[in-house]
Scaffold this active site. Structure first.
Site, PDB file in Angstrom:
ATOM      1  N   THR A 162       2.028   3.088  -3.451  1.00  0.00           N
ATOM      2  CA  THR A 162       3.176   3.958  -3.733  1.00  0.00           C
ATOM      3  C   THR A 162       3.759   4.441  -2.412  1.00  0.00           C
ATOM      4  O   THR A 162       3.121   5.222  -1.684  1.00  0.00           O
ATOM      5  CB  THR A 162       2.759   5.182  -4.576  1.00  0.00           C
ATOM      6  OG1 THR A 162       2.126   4.727  -5.770  1.00  0.00           O
ATOM      7  CG2 THR A 162       3.971   6.025  -4.927  1.00  0.00           C
ATOM      8  N   LYS A 237       8.810   4.455  -9.422  1.00  0.00           N
ATOM      9  CA  LYS A 237       7.461   5.025  -9.329  1.00  0.00           C
ATOM     10  C   LYS A 237       7.527   6.499  -8.902  1.00  0.00           C
ATOM     11  O   LYS A 237       6.800   7.349  -9.439  1.00  0.00           O
ATOM     12  CB  LYS A 237       6.641   4.199  -8.328  1.00  0.00           C
ATOM     13  CG  LYS A 237       5.269   4.749  -8.006  1.00  0.00           C
ATOM     14  CD  LYS A 237       4.360   4.779  -9.206  1.00  0.00           C
ATOM     15  CE  LYS A 237       3.040   5.464  -8.879  1.00  0.00           C
ATOM     16  NZ  LYS A 237       2.284   5.832 -10.076  1.00  0.00           N
TER      17      LYS A 237
HETATM   18  N1  LIG Z   1      -5.544   6.730  -7.906  1.00  0.00           N
HETATM   19  C1  LIG Z   1      -4.537   6.614  -8.765  1.00  0.00           C
HETATM   20  O1  LIG Z   1      -4.619   7.083  -9.912  1.00  0.00           O
HETATM   21  C2  LIG Z   1      -3.281   5.905  -8.381  1.00  0.00           C
HETATM   22  C3  LIG Z   1      -2.905   5.710  -7.077  1.00  0.00           C
HETATM   23  N2  LIG Z   1      -1.723   5.071  -6.796  1.00  0.00           N
HETATM   24  C4  LIG Z   1      -1.289   4.834  -5.436  1.00  0.00           C
HETATM   25  O2  LIG Z   1      -2.030   3.719  -4.974  1.00  0.00           O
HETATM   26  C5  LIG Z   1      -2.335   3.843  -3.597  1.00  0.00           C
HETATM   27  C6  LIG Z   1      -3.838   3.817  -3.412  1.00  0.00           C
HETATM   28  O3  LIG Z   1      -4.389   4.852  -4.167  1.00  0.00           O
HETATM   29  P1  LIG Z   1      -5.970   5.056  -4.310  1.00  0.00           P
HETATM   30  O4  LIG Z   1      -6.654   3.752  -4.431  1.00  0.00           O
HETATM   31  O5  LIG Z   1      -6.126   6.077  -5.347  1.00  0.00           O
HETATM   32  O6  LIG Z   1      -6.277   5.697  -2.900  1.00  0.00           O
HETATM   33  P2  LIG Z   1      -7.618   5.761  -2.057  1.00  0.00           P
HETATM   34  O7  LIG Z   1      -7.427   6.947  -1.188  1.00  0.00           O
HETATM   35  O8  LIG Z   1      -8.820   5.672  -2.915  1.00  0.00           O
HETATM   36  O9  LIG Z   1      -7.555   4.421  -1.186  1.00  0.00           O
HETATM   37  C7  LIG Z   1      -6.656   4.306  -0.132  1.00  0.00           C
HETATM   38  C8  LIG Z   1      -6.810   2.960   0.536  1.00  0.00           C
HETATM   39  O10 LIG Z   1      -5.958   2.933   1.699  1.00  0.00           O
HETATM   40  C9  LIG Z   1      -6.763   2.631   2.844  1.00  0.00           C
HETATM   41  N3  LIG Z   1      -6.218   3.282   4.025  1.00  0.00           N
HETATM   42  C10 LIG Z   1      -5.902   4.588   4.167  1.00  0.00           C
HETATM   43  N4  LIG Z   1      -5.392   4.803   5.397  1.00  0.00           N
HETATM   44  C11 LIG Z   1      -5.418   3.612   6.053  1.00  0.00           C
HETATM   45  C12 LIG Z   1      -5.019   3.190   7.335  1.00  0.00           C
HETATM   46  N5  LIG Z   1      -4.480   4.042   8.225  1.00  0.00           N
HETATM   47  N6  LIG Z   1      -5.170   1.891   7.659  1.00  0.00           N
HETATM   48  C13 LIG Z   1      -5.701   1.024   6.757  1.00  0.00           C
HETATM   49  N7  LIG Z   1      -6.092   1.356   5.515  1.00  0.00           N
HETATM   50  C14 LIG Z   1      -5.952   2.649   5.160  1.00  0.00           C
HETATM   51  C15 LIG Z   1      -8.133   3.131   2.500  1.00  0.00           C
HETATM   52  O11 LIG Z   1      -9.091   2.541   3.348  1.00  0.00           O
HETATM   53  P3  LIG Z   1     -10.527   3.240   3.616  1.00  0.00           P
HETATM   54  O12 LIG Z   1     -11.383   2.827   2.479  1.00  0.00           O
HETATM   55  O13 LIG Z   1     -10.946   2.701   4.922  1.00  0.00           O
HETATM   56  O14 LIG Z   1     -10.268   4.733   3.669  1.00  0.00           O
HETATM   57  C16 LIG Z   1      -8.233   2.694   1.043  1.00  0.00           C
HETATM   58  O15 LIG Z   1      -8.488   1.324   0.966  1.00  0.00           O
HETATM   59  C17 LIG Z   1      -1.663   5.145  -3.159  1.00  0.00           C
HETATM   60  O16 LIG Z   1      -0.404   4.819  -2.643  1.00  0.00           O
HETATM   61  C18 LIG Z   1      -1.544   5.939  -4.450  1.00  0.00           C
HETATM   62  O17 LIG Z   1      -0.490   6.868  -4.400  1.00  0.00           O
HETATM   63  C19 LIG Z   1      -0.929   4.557  -7.796  1.00  0.00           C
HETATM   64  C20 LIG Z   1      -1.278   4.716  -9.090  1.00  0.00           C
HETATM   65  C21 LIG Z   1      -2.442   5.441  -9.497  1.00  0.00           C
HETATM   66  O1  LIG Z   2       0.211   7.303  -9.083  1.00  0.00           O
HETATM   67  C1  LIG Z   2      -0.612   7.659  -9.923  1.00  0.00           C
HETATM   68  C2  LIG Z   2      -0.307   7.588 -11.319  1.00  0.00           C
HETATM   69  C3  LIG Z   2      -1.419   8.046 -12.213  1.00  0.00           C
HETATM   70  C4  LIG Z   2      -1.069   7.726 -13.636  1.00  0.00           C
HETATM   71  O2  LIG Z   2      -0.056   7.065 -13.901  1.00  0.00           O
HETATM   72  O3  LIG Z   2      -1.863   8.132 -14.502  1.00  0.00           O
END
Ligand SMILES: NC(=O)C1=CN([C@@H]2O[C@H](COP(=O)(O)OP(=O)(O)OC[C@H]3O[C@@H](n4cnc5c(N)ncnc54)[C@H](OP(=O)(O)O)[C@@H]3O)[C@@H](O)[C@H]2O)C=CC1
Ligand SMILES: O=CCCC(=O)O
Length: 361
Positions: A162, A237
């Site tokens: 996102t 989104k």
């Molecule tokens: N969780 C949710 O319910 C949802 C999340 N999203 C979106 O999806 C995306 C991921 O979310 P989510 O999986 O929850 O987040 P997490 O915080 O669990 O994961 C983030 C990921 O990004 C990586 N990362 C962070 N900073 C860096 C960097 N500087 N360089 C390289 N890699 C990096 C992390 O690596 P590392 O493991 O090394 O920290 C990890 O793999 C976000 O944009 C979020 O807004 C969308 C829908 C739903």
């Molecule tokens: O970006 C996060 C969305 C979470 C959801 O749709 O439930």
């Protein structure tokens, strides 16, 4: 008329059976609009199947034409289960994550590992990226050993993080400069839908890449929208998450108010669940919020990031969004109190703190 889809409640033009799951294609026509509100009368109703849609034309996926080698960058809360579902479906997956240890469970399921996004992209036909925020998405795609360096004509990059439209366009331009294709595809749906392959993809960019990766999106999700030019998926989104962030803030206020006036907030959750404002989000998160527990599905820091980006989007078109702006302040307070990595439902704690502060004054 635009169209929207919900599981189990719409008019069907075509049904096909794939991989033992009922899959559907919905054709938008002027004479037979897709009705999908809870008030429309369904022609068919099923308890669980996947609905796929595109804003501009019908589209079914053919699993026989899946890209042979698939890369996945970013294995956090969302990326890990998404990649896992691809592996379980038999895809040939290569992974990379900044913290290497998060690759291990996927490697033990059969994934290959490469030590940089560049190497993943170079060894795969298409590469997905699920990163935290605009900065990390940009760095992983366009940094020193970023994916763009491994891209070339015939390959594709799909960013499911996102981010804001400007970041997505920048990534798209750098990828397309290599001759590869680009699709932005942020997802609606959280940890559980990611685990269950029930995400909603909000895609925009290269239509041919959308079609090429449709079988992969269909493994990870229950529906996919193609929204046109890069930036539209990001905007959709952000609007959705702006609404969600405000809803959660409002729900939090209601829960605390009910408690303050002597009501049982558990009963409030039940009452809300039976009325017109019922929401799976309230029903799922309400009971743990009553117990001040916030097991992380969607980290609060990401919800605040999305509100910030949505407010910037609103400002860019002079659209007033006072409710979202107020909600954003609450999430900022919650972050400053160390709740960044809790679930975003922990925003309720910011209100508790405020009330305690006020009562001391
Ligand atoms: N969780 C949710 O319910 C949802 C999340 N999203 C979106 O999806 C995306 C991921 O979310 P989510 O999986 O929850 O987040 P997490 O915080 O669990 O994961 C983030 C990921 O990004 C990586 N990362 C962070 N900073 C860096 C960097 N500087 N360089 C390289 N890699 C990096 C992390 O690596 P590392 O493991 O090394 O920290 C990890 O793999 C976000 O944009 C979020 O807004 C969308 C829908 C739903
Ligand atoms: O970006 C996060 C969305 C979470 C959801 O749709 O439930």
């Amino acid at each position: 008329m635009g169209m929207s889809l919900v599981k189990g409640n719409y008019q069907l033009s075509t049904c096909i059976l794939l991989n033992s799951q009922l899959r559907t294609t919905v054709f938008p026509t002027k004479t037979m609009p897709i009705m999908c509100s809870s008030f429309s009368k369904p022609l068919f109703s099923f308890s669980s199947f996947k609905a796929f849609s595109s804003q501009t034309s019908a589209s079914t996926s053919n699993p026989d034409e899946m890209p042979a080698h698939v890369g996945f960058l970013g294995l956090g809360i969302m990326g890990s289960p998404m990649a896992q579902n691809l592996i379980k479906a038999g895809c040939n997956i290569t992974v990379w994550n900044r913290t290497k240890s998060k690759c291990d469970p996927l490697i033990s399921l059969g994934a290959k590992y490469k030590s940089s996004p560049e190497e993943v992209a170079a060894s795969c036909d298409v590469t997905f990226a699920m990163l935290a925020d605009p900065e990390s998405a940009l760095d992983v795609a366009c940094g020193e050993h970023g994916a763009a360096r491994g891209m070339s004509p015939g390959k594709g990059y799909i960013d499911v993080s996102t981010v804001d439209g400007a970041t997505s366009k920048l990534i798209g331009t750098k990828i397309k400069d290599t001759g590869a294709l680009f699709l932005e595809a942020p997802v609606s749906g959280s940890k559980k839908p990611a685990e269950d392959g029930q995400l909603i993809f909000l895609t925009a960019g290269d239509r041919s890449l959308f079609e090429m990766v449709a079988p992969l999106l269909d493994i990870m999700g229950k529906s996919r929208f193609f929204l046109g030019d890069v930036g539209n998926g990001a905007a959709m989104k952000l609007v959705v998450n702006m609404i969600m962030g405000s809803m959660m803030a409002s729900f939090s206020e209601g829960m605390l108010l009910s408690e303050k006036v002597g009501l049982d907030p558990r009963v409030l959750v039940e009452v809300v669940s039976q009325g017109a404002i019922s929401s799976p989000m309230f029903s799922m998160k309400g009971p743990s919020m009553v117990q001040s527990m916030y097991p992380t599905a969607f980290p609060l820091k990401h919800q605040q990031k999305d509100l910030r980006l949505a407010l910037e989007l609103a400002e860019s078109v002079s659209q007033p969004t006072p409710i979202a702006a107020a909600a954003n302040e609450l999430y900022k307070v919650a972050k400053s109190r160390g709740l960044s990595d809790h679930d975003f439902s922990a925003v309720i704690e910011a209100l508790k703190i405020k009330l305690q502060t006020q009562s001391k004054e």
